[in-house]
Each structure stands twice: as C-alpha cells, then as structure tokens.
Write a protein that holds these residues in place. Sequence first.
Motif, mmCIF file in Angstrom:
data_model
loop_
_atom_site.group_PDB
_atom_site.id
_atom_site.type_symbol
_atom_site.label_atom_id
_atom_site.label_comp_id
_atom_site.label_asym_id
_atom_site.label_seq_id
_atom_site.Cartn_x
_atom_site.Cartn_y
_atom_site.Cartn_z
ATOM 1 N N LYS A 68 23.022 -31.426 27.030
ATOM 2 C CA LYS A 68 24.033 -31.363 26.301
ATOM 3 C C LYS A 68 25.612 -31.438 27.038
ATOM 4 O O LYS A 68 26.319 -31.922 26.602
ATOM 5 C CB LYS A 68 24.196 -29.939 25.466
ATOM 6 C CG LYS A 68 22.939 -29.816 24.143
ATOM 7 C CD LYS A 68 23.178 -28.646 23.623
ATOM 8 C CE LYS A 68 22.168 -28.786 22.338
ATOM 9 N NZ LYS A 68 22.012 -27.285 21.706
ATOM 10 N N VAL A 101 21.585 -41.835 23.156
ATOM 11 C CA VAL A 101 20.984 -40.378 23.119
ATOM 12 C C VAL A 101 19.845 -40.307 22.031
ATOM 13 O O VAL A 101 19.979 -40.985 20.955
ATOM 14 C CB VAL A 101 21.763 -39.117 22.938
ATOM 15 C CG1 VAL A 101 22.541 -38.859 24.145
ATOM 16 C CG2 VAL A 101 22.673 -39.366 21.639
ATOM 17 N N PHE A 103 17.005 -37.668 20.330
ATOM 18 C CA PHE A 103 16.607 -36.367 20.194
ATOM 19 C C PHE A 103 15.408 -36.657 19.674
ATOM 20 O O PHE A 103 15.338 -36.871 18.191
ATOM 21 C CB PHE A 103 17.580 -35.550 19.863
ATOM 22 C CG PHE A 103 18.844 -35.257 20.619
ATOM 23 C CD1 PHE A 103 18.868 -34.597 21.601
ATOM 24 C CD2 PHE A 103 20.068 -36.045 20.167
ATOM 25 C CE1 PHE A 103 20.111 -34.455 22.421
ATOM 26 C CE2 PHE A 103 20.981 -36.120 20.936
ATOM 27 C CZ PHE A 103 21.203 -35.321 22.061
ATOM 28 N N ARG A 106 15.199 -34.750 16.130
ATOM 29 C CA ARG A 106 15.887 -35.260 14.842
ATOM 30 C C ARG A 106 16.426 -36.587 15.187
ATOM 31 O O ARG A 106 16.459 -37.331 16.094
ATOM 32 C CB ARG A 106 17.226 -34.502 14.955
ATOM 33 C CG ARG A 106 18.362 -34.895 15.791
ATOM 34 C CD ARG A 106 19.325 -33.579 15.690
ATOM 35 N NE ARG A 106 20.541 -33.782 14.633
ATOM 36 C CZ ARG A 106 21.433 -35.041 14.695
ATOM 37 N NH1 ARG A 106 21.594 -35.741 15.956
ATOM 38 N NH2 ARG A 106 22.217 -35.230 13.817
ATOM 39 N N GLN A 108 18.916 -39.795 14.398
ATOM 40 C CA GLN A 108 20.197 -40.223 14.382
ATOM 41 C C GLN A 108 20.756 -41.251 13.108
ATOM 42 O O GLN A 108 21.675 -41.820 12.981
ATOM 43 C CB GLN A 108 20.789 -41.013 15.441
ATOM 44 C CG GLN A 108 20.256 -40.623 16.741
ATOM 45 C CD GLN A 108 21.218 -40.841 17.619
ATOM 46 O OE1 GLN A 108 22.251 -40.300 17.814
ATOM 47 N NE2 GLN A 108 20.605 -41.562 18.850
ATOM 48 N N THR B 90 22.990 -28.659 13.915
ATOM 49 C CA THR B 90 22.992 -30.187 14.808
ATOM 50 C C THR B 90 24.382 -30.739 14.620
ATOM 51 O O THR B 90 24.529 -31.796 15.122
ATOM 52 C CB THR B 90 21.775 -31.121 13.934
ATOM 53 O OG1 THR B 90 22.242 -30.847 12.543
ATOM 54 C CG2 THR B 90 20.625 -30.568 14.386
ATOM 55 N N TYR B 93 25.726 -32.507 17.562
ATOM 56 C CA TYR B 93 25.644 -34.108 17.789
ATOM 57 C C TYR B 93 26.612 -35.044 17.384
ATOM 58 O O TYR B 93 26.584 -36.283 17.773
ATOM 59 C CB TYR B 93 24.151 -34.418 17.269
ATOM 60 C CG TYR B 93 23.148 -33.310 18.115
ATOM 61 C CD1 TYR B 93 23.029 -33.333 19.637
ATOM 62 C CD2 TYR B 93 22.109 -32.620 17.248
ATOM 63 C CE1 TYR B 93 21.934 -32.748 20.332
ATOM 64 C CE2 TYR B 93 21.552 -31.859 17.942
ATOM 65 C CZ TYR B 93 21.290 -31.918 19.351
ATOM 66 O OH TYR B 93 20.366 -30.930 20.155
ATOM 67 N N THR B 96 28.715 -36.747 19.934
ATOM 68 C CA THR B 96 27.899 -37.726 20.741
ATOM 69 C C THR B 96 28.132 -39.255 20.203
ATOM 70 O O THR B 96 27.759 -40.283 20.665
ATOM 71 C CB THR B 96 26.199 -37.667 20.824
ATOM 72 O OG1 THR B 96 25.424 -37.887 19.545
ATOM 73 C CG2 THR B 96 25.909 -36.254 21.465
ATOM 74 N N ARG B 97 28.862 -39.139 19.289
ATOM 75 C CA ARG B 97 29.498 -40.610 18.694
ATOM 76 C C ARG B 97 30.852 -40.803 19.196
ATOM 77 O O ARG B 97 31.563 -39.858 19.306
ATOM 78 C CB ARG B 97 29.257 -40.754 17.113
ATOM 79 C CG ARG B 97 27.837 -40.587 16.652
ATOM 80 C CD ARG B 97 27.158 -41.744 16.119
ATOM 81 N NE ARG B 97 25.901 -41.777 16.025
ATOM 82 C CZ ARG B 97 25.139 -41.292 15.256
ATOM 83 N NH1 ARG B 97 25.817 -41.024 14.026
ATOM 84 N NH2 ARG B 97 23.864 -41.395 15.122
#
Lengths: 331, 269
Positions: A68, A101, A103, A106, A108, B90, B93, B96-97
Amino acid sequence: MSLIVVENLVKTFKVAQRQPGLWGAVRGLIHRQHRTVHALDGISFAIEPGELVGYIGPNGAGKSTTVKILSGILVPNSGVCTVNGRVPWKHRIAHVQRLGVVFGQRTQLWWDLPVIESFDLLAAIYRVPPADYRRNRAEMVDLLDLAPLLDTPVRQLSLGQRMRCDLAAALLHRPDVLFLDEPTIGLDAVSKLAVRRFIKELNRRQGVTVILTTHDMDDIEALCSRVMVIGQGKILSDGSLEALRRSVTSERWLIVDLANDGDGVSDPDALVIEHTGRRVELSFDPQHISPAELIARVTAKHAIRDLFVQNPPIEKIIARLYGRLESSNQS
Amino acid sequence: MTAYGAILGARIRMLLQYRAAALAGMATQVFWGIIRVMVFTAFYASLRPGVEAPMTLRQTVTYIWLGQALLGLLPMRIDGEGAGMIRSGTVAYELTRPWDVYWAWCMRAASLRIAPTMLRCLPIVVFAVALLPASMRLGPPASPAAAGLFALSVLLAVALTSVITALLTITMLWTISGEGLMLLLSGLAWVLSGIVIPLPLLPDAARHVIEWLPFAGTLDLPFRIYIGQVGPGEAAGVLLRQVGWTLALVMLGRWMLASGLRRLVVQGG
C-alpha cells in the motif's frame, strides 16, 4: 539506480482498544486507550528493473502495508521510498500512471459493465492513446485468451476468468511496475497455471518489474528468482529460493515405497516423519550421512519397490521459518 | 477531461439498463403528479375571492409536472458504489488510479442523477402534455427567452445536485453508514426544493430563507424561470445563485474529501 528503493521504512498504526463488557464500552466513550502497532519496523530493500520478486510472510506481517505504501495509498511514518525516482504518496498521480495493481480479493473492473467497456474506461482514465490501447488490448486478449469474455458483464465471470480480465486491465497502460496481491487466491489448478504462465511471459517479454505477494508457495517456486520474507515488520530473508531453503535447513528427504505390507523402516541416522501404507518418508542431514550410504543401508534391509530423494517442500520450510519467528517472539 | 467524460458516459450507460426501475418510477411519478395537480386545483378553487396567489393555477400545474419529470435530479440518495467502497474499506484503492478522486466521485454522482432523469423525463412530459385534460396539462414555457434560460438553469441544477450528492457520499468517510443522514436529508430535500409545495407558495418568512439554500437551485429556481415567475431580467441572479452554491460546495467537498482521505492514508483502512 534501482527502480524501487525502500530504506528504513516505518509505519505504525494506532488501534483503539476497548475493555470488554458494558463498563468497558462506557469507559471507551470517555477515554479511549490506544495501542501502537508496528506494521513496518524499519524495512529496507532495492529492486532492479525487470526483477520478479516474491514477497511473502504470515498474515499480519506487513506485506500489504508495504504494497500500500508503494502504491501511494498509505503514508509511512518515516523512511525513504521511491519508485522510478518518485515518492508514491507525494507524486501520486504521476506515480500510479506508470503502475499496475491487481488485488486478488477484489476486482478493479466495473461490476455491471461488459469487460470491453471496463477496458475502454480504464484506457480513458489512464489516457492511453487509442492506437497504443488497441495494440495493448489485442496483445492481452491474445495472451490471456479473453476474446470469448469481452462482451460478458463482469459479474457473470467465474473467478478464474475475472482474474484474467483483471490482469489485462492492470496492464492496458503498459506500466513499468506491477503489484500482484495474491493473484491466484481461490483459483482452480488450470487458472493458476494460466495466470503464472502469463506473469512469467509478461516479465520476460515486456521487462515489467513484478512484486508478487502470495501464500501459495507454488507461485513463488514457479515464478520468482528472488524471495523476500517479512515477519513482524522486519525483512527476515532476501535472496533466491535456494538460499532461503539453505538458511532454514539443510535436511533432505528420502521417500521409500516398500514392496510388502506391514514392513517398516528405521535407521539411527534418519528420522521417520511419515509412514502411510507402504510409503515411508525419512528426513536426514546430508552432512551427517550421505544419501548413498543411507540408501544402501535401507535397500540392504528391506524389499524396495521404488525410492527417491527430494528437498523438503517449500511450504514446510516457510512454516518452519514462521514458527521460529513465533517462538523467538515469545521468548 | 476526457477521462471524466468517459466515467460519466460509462456509468450512465450502466444505469440506463435498469428498465424495470425506470418504469416503476415513471408510473409512481405520473400517479403522484395527477394527485398533486388535483390537490392544488382544489386549493385554488377554495381561495377566498380577492386573494391574489403568487402563482396562477396554470403556473402551479406546470411547476408540478416539471417537478415530476425532473424528480431524478433531487439529491436524495447517494451513490451505492461509493458507499459500498467506504463501508468495505476499499475506498483507498481509488487512490491507485491517476485521477482526481473528487472529480471521479462527482462524475459518479452526476451519472446517478442524470441517468434516471433521462429515462423518465421524456415519457412523463409527453404524458403530461398530450394525455391529460387541458386544465391538468403541463404548459409551454413563458417565452422563448424563458425556455432558453430554463435549459441553462437545468444544466446548472445538474451540476449543483451532483456536487451535493458527492458531498453526501464524502460525509460517509466519517459516518460509515449513510442511512441516518440520508433519511434526514432526503426528507428535507423534498421540502426545500419545492417538490412538496412550490416554493413561491410558502409563507414569506420561510420562503426568504429557503430560496437561498442550495436545494432551491436543484429544482425550484429552473421551474420558476420556465413559468415566468422569475422574468428573464431576474434570471441572471438566479443562475448566479446556482453557480455560487455549486462552487462553494465543490470547495467544501474537496476540502472534506482531502481531510477524510488524509485520515485514511495516515491511519489505514
């Protein structure tokens, strides 16, 4: 200069603690007690472009905290961390633009959209020029065999299909660095092999630097030339799988298939670790007794149908390493 | 910018799939529209002679139908995708974009408002213009200028309602479950945007306050331009009010999101 540099990275979390029971709950309203958890306790490593590194450790060891931080999601308390010369949490957008990335737990992708529309959307978000996008997508579709899946909404995909699509989605913008967090979790054998083959191929063809966290040691054996082991916020071991094996134990195993029922094997220099049916598994230290001698002794005494020598499975080695960690912590 | 446009487009296409919900919503909205038109017709019929209402009955009926047709713009529900991410942790996350998280959330909120409105608006308008007795119909705009200004004002209302929705989603970074706030706010939004009682018909004291709240800009103000209750001369002030609220709420939303995410990146999910 290394692609990824991590020096003395420290990350602590404050966790609110509640005393048990009703009284504890009431007290918690007025005065909260906090406990500090050292998720990362000064870790350092460097990764060169094109490496395929396995990053393993027991649950709660600090694996995902590291990933992370490297992805710009978490800010560490102290220490240095750069990827491609950029500090992930400071230059977040420029950093994630070159990062992929996945995961395993989960997706995306957009749950209700057909796979192809998720891809289109990601290409727009990452601002991939249309010609590059079409080329990259065609390559991914080819490598991962996605053509039959493209028009299916993501929610209708099986886990293995979804993971293949997720891998493609993370790579449409041709990242330099790819973080894979348990990419084979829950997959069947065929899908696991497909995912591994793809990761290997990708690393070889495009030179993408890959950090892979996993609990599946077969992933590591199949893919990684280098393994980092983390435990309780510290890097315990960093090197090839062979070196890791040697550092933990030098023992080897002799597997014997006996010709007759009811027979048993025993030897003063070897330890019987398992005896099921006609199969006996012995562990021995090759520095103490040579394999040839042990085999000679066993074959002289018993009728043998088959026998072979092997290294202890990597799972056992890792389990032993984690076990040591536990006991050193308790003492 | 194309990235945000793509998010908006994809989400709208996704939400347009919910045909059954659209049909059910349309039926409810038409039904309530008829009832409310009848209620207000009865009100007007019982006015004491000589009392001047702030809007004519024709204007009120038109106002009501506009409200039914554009009800989807009311900021009453937050987007489930964002809420789910916050609940499951979540949401980190999103970082991360390579996008600005605030604008990404705004686009999500905008799609949530635009898609159902697109689906339901036209059939309701057709119904309210063509299939009702003359006294219950949706009337034409007060003037061509009013029509143009109304269109502009609706666009601004879409922006405003989207930033309100985004802001509501952002508050969930603190409350985790949005139900309480949502319940409270959706009740308020119905009243404050003029869906229950057209705002011009409220007592002056209440009206003066409510007109200046952001909710008025989501439905009431555009409708008043359409029916001519706000003339083309005054329209500029109304449009400015919508723009002002939108900008203010964008700033508030960005600030809240930044501090909410800071907590997250310092303290973890």
